[in-house]
Design an enzyme around this catalytic site. Structure first.
Site, PDB file in Angstrom:
ATOM      1  N   ARG A 133      16.573  36.806  42.205  1.00  0.00           N
ATOM      2  CA  ARG A 133      15.662  36.797  43.359  1.00  0.00           C
ATOM      3  C   ARG A 133      15.308  38.204  43.796  1.00  0.00           C
ATOM      4  O   ARG A 133      14.220  38.453  44.324  1.00  0.00           O
ATOM      5  CB  ARG A 133      16.268  35.985  44.514  1.00  0.00           C
ATOM      6  CG  ARG A 133      16.342  34.497  44.214  1.00  0.00           C
ATOM      7  CD  ARG A 133      17.000  33.730  45.344  1.00  0.00           C
ATOM      8  NE  ARG A 133      18.370  34.126  45.584  1.00  0.00           N
ATOM      9  CZ  ARG A 133      19.416  33.695  44.882  1.00  0.00           C
ATOM     10  NH1 ARG A 133      19.244  32.833  43.901  1.00  0.00           N
ATOM     11  NH2 ARG A 133      20.636  34.129  45.151  1.00  0.00           N
ATOM     12  N   GLU A 167      30.414  36.128  46.349  1.00  0.00           N
ATOM     13  CA  GLU A 167      30.886  35.166  47.350  1.00  0.00           C
ATOM     14  C   GLU A 167      31.305  33.867  46.652  1.00  0.00           C
ATOM     15  O   GLU A 167      32.243  33.213  47.048  1.00  0.00           O
ATOM     16  CB  GLU A 167      29.760  34.888  48.352  1.00  0.00           C
ATOM     17  CG  GLU A 167      30.167  33.999  49.515  1.00  0.00           C
ATOM     18  CD  GLU A 167      28.982  33.551  50.348  1.00  0.00           C
ATOM     19  OE1 GLU A 167      27.838  33.889  50.017  1.00  0.00           O
ATOM     20  OE2 GLU A 167      29.219  32.849  51.343  1.00  0.00           O
TER      21      GLU A 167
END
Ligand code: AMP
Length: 178
Positions: A64, A101
């Site tokens: 992205r 994460e």
């Protein structure tokens, strides 16, 4: 950045709970990208923060990050450099392993991506734990260039990414903070 733009950007980020795994709230920027006012406003705000003429290359982080970074590079009049996941770049690379994460990853950049001393802006969609941005900064330095800053659309401040970058003394800029 105007208050209106800030509210519009925030409104165009969609929370997707439990994606890509249970317990993670994924910040989906596709509504923001699809809104031409929000997308252009975000790119303009990133460039305005630094100023044209201050950046030689913009690094985009797969996947992205590419979308935002390419537009930012064009607006700056700077070159674009992709940082990609393991095995995707065709020529000789530097690589850095880091924790996400929600998993682990390896980031690579072409060894000849920068001229010595290039001023480099690292751009991504989300700053979470800061592991990706830290790996990207280490690769820029390893490749002989200078990190001028890190710009992201949004920052998950509760994950402490900014603190993780504190010791490398780089300006970190986010358009939206959660
Ligand atoms: P980190 O290395 O933890 O700062 O994670 C940042 C990278 O992981 C960025 O490239 C993001 O695209 C992605 N990422 C991490 N957490 C999220 C999230 N909650 N929503 C969307 N993308 C995320």
């Amino acid at each position: 950045m105007s208050l209106d733009l800030g509210a519009r950007l925030r409104d165009r980020v969609r929370d997707v709970p439990d994606y890509p795994k249970a317990g993670v709230v994924f910040k989906d920027i596709t509504p923001l990208l699809a809104d031409h006012v929000a997308f252009a406003g975000a790119v303009d705000a990133i460039v305005a923060r630094r100023g044209r003429g201050t950046i030689d290359k913009v690094v985009g982080i797969e996947a992205r990050g590419f979308i935002v970074a390419a537009a930012v590079a064009y607006h700056f009049g700077a070159g674009f450099v992709p940082m990609r996941k393991q095995g995707k770049l065709p020529s000789a690379t530097f690589r850095a392993a880091y924790a996400l994460e929600y998993g682990e990853a390896v980031l690579e950049v072409h060894q000849d991506a920068f001229e010595a001393g290039d001023r480099v802006l690292i751009v991504d969609d989300v700053l979470a734990t800061g592991g990706t941005a830290r790996a990207a900064a280490s690769l820029v330095a390893e490749a002989g260039a200078v990190v001028a800053g890190v710009s992201v659309l949004l920052e998950l401040s509760f994950l402490g990414g900014r603190g993780r970058l504190a010791d490398i003394d780089v300006d970190v800029h986010s358009l939206i903070t959660y």
